[in-house]
Design an enzyme around this catalytic site. Sequence first.
Site: not given
Length: 539
Positions: A60, A201, A221, A239, A243-244, A258, A324
Site C-alpha cells: 500500500r 483496504k 483490525h 504485522s 495474529k494469524t 483480519d 502475499r
Amino acid sequence: MMSQNTSTKSISLNNYGIKDAVVHYNLSPEKLHKICLDKNLGLEVDSGALAVNTGEFTGRSPKDRFIVKDETTADQVWWGDINLPFEEEKFEKLYAKIAKHLSEKELYVRDAYACADVRYKMNIRVVTELPWVNLFAHNMFLRPTAEELENFVPEWTILQAPSFMAVADQDGTRQHNFAILSFKKKTILIGGTGYTGEVKKGIFSALNFILPVYKDTLPMHCSSNVGENGETAIFFGLSGTGKTTLSADPKRKLIGDDEHGWTKDNVIFNFEGGCYAKTINLSEENEPDIFRAIKKGALLENVILKEGTNEVDFDDVSITQNTRVSYPIHHIKNIQVPSLAKNPKNIFFLTADAFGVLPPISKLTPGQAAYHFISGYTAKVAGTEAGVNEPLPSFSACFGAPFMPLHPTKYAEMLSKKMQEANVNVWLVNTGWTGGPYGVGTRMKLKYTRAMITAALNDELGEVNPENYHIHSVFGVAQPRECPNVPSEILSPRATWNNDEGYYKQAHKLADAFRENFKQFEEFASDEIMAGAPPIIEK
C-alpha cells in the site's frame, strides 16, 4: 466445476460513464486463472496456485490514500497525515478521466459483498482491467449465489485502473498513483497501482467509518476464532506479532483473520470471505494452514520461483518482503460457517516487544485496555551492524491507523464500553523477546505463548489478586505468577534478564515512548483511559 458465484447474467457499465467496454462478469476462478495464463499475466506454481507480479507497487501507499472532504465527512473524519482530504470537484474530474480511460477496454467485473452478518451486508461492485484483481476480489469478499446475483444492486463501487497514471498538479494527487474514497458517491477510485491490497483496504476503510457512525458497531483490525463452548476470542496485532498464527487453533474454529465487526448485541462477524496472508519465510511446518491453502484458486503476489522449477522460494524477498497470498476462507479446514459468532469472552493484544521488557502475558483493566488499544504498540528491529541491535518502538493507533477515518479515541471508547458490557477479559501478550532485548535475549517460544493463551481461554489464570498476580512496577499491568505448561520464571520478564539495572533501563525507555506517543491523543481521552498509561515513577 462452476463456482457458486458464477452467473450467466451480463451487465453494462454505461451508467458509470464507461462506454463500449467488453465486460467479463463474475467469471469463475478457473476461467480467470486460465485467462491469466493465456495472456501471460501470471504463472501456475507447483501447488496449482496462480503467481503474479503487481508491478511498481508491492504494498500500500499510505501517503497516496485520500478521503473526499464533503458534508458527509468534513466534521467526522480525523484529518491529518493518515486521512488526507481530497477536493470534491477534483474527485469528479478524476472520476470522469478514469471512466474515459476504462471505456472501450476489456474489463473484469465482480459483484460481491462484505459483512457476514446479513444485517450489515454491503454489496460491492469491483471494476478492473486485470483478471487477477478480479480473482483477488473473488477470494477476499463474500460470494453471492448465482440466484442472488440476478437481482444484485451494488451499494459501493470500486474502479481500479492500474494503467491510469494521474498528473499530480492537474488531478490533485501527490503522484501518479492514488486510492480515493468518496462516502457521498460510495465510490473508491484506485489508479496507477496494481497492488491488490488497496482494493481490500479501501472497503475496510469505508466500513471503519460507516459502522461506528451509522450502525453503532465497532470495526476491528483483528483475527478471531470460537471454541466448542461458543466463546469467541479476538486477536489484535500488527504485522509480525502472530495474529494469524495464534488465531489458527486446531481446537477452535476460525471466524476470520483480519477484519471484523462487533455489534451492539455482541455478535462478532467477519467482513471478508477470504484471507490475505504474508508468505515471507512460509513453511508447512510453521504455518500448515496457510501453506496448504495455497492451491488452485489461490493468488500469490510477487514471489520468486526456485531456478528451473515452478516451486515457490518463500525465503526469496528480492522483489519485496511483502510477498502475499489471497485465498477463499474455505481453503482453511477448521472454519466457522457462516463467519460469525456470539459471546466475545477474551481479547488479546499481541505485541512483538523487541525491548524484551513487557510480560509474556498480562491482564488489563478497562482503562489500560483502551490505552493500549489506542497505542497499538509493537517494535521494529533496527540494523545489526557491528553487533549493535537497537529496538525501535512502533505505534499504530487501534492496531490499524492507516484504515481508521475517525479519531482513535472514538474506537477505543466503543471498545471499552462493549468490553465492560460483555464482561470481556483483555490480555496483553508479548510474542517478542525475553531474557534481554533483540540481539541479547531470545524470541518467546511459540509453545509457551500458545499455552498462555489456552490458559486464558480456559479461565485457568485466576482472579487478579496478590496471590495470583504481580503488578508490574513500570507498566502497572497484572502479570500472572503461574500458568499451566509454562515455567514460572518465564512469566516475569525481569527474572529472565538476570540484570535488574539493564532491565529497568529498557523498561523505562519503553514506558517513556508510550507516554510520548500518547500525547497526540490526550486532549480527546477520558480520565479512565489516561489512568491506563504506565504510571510516572521516579527512576
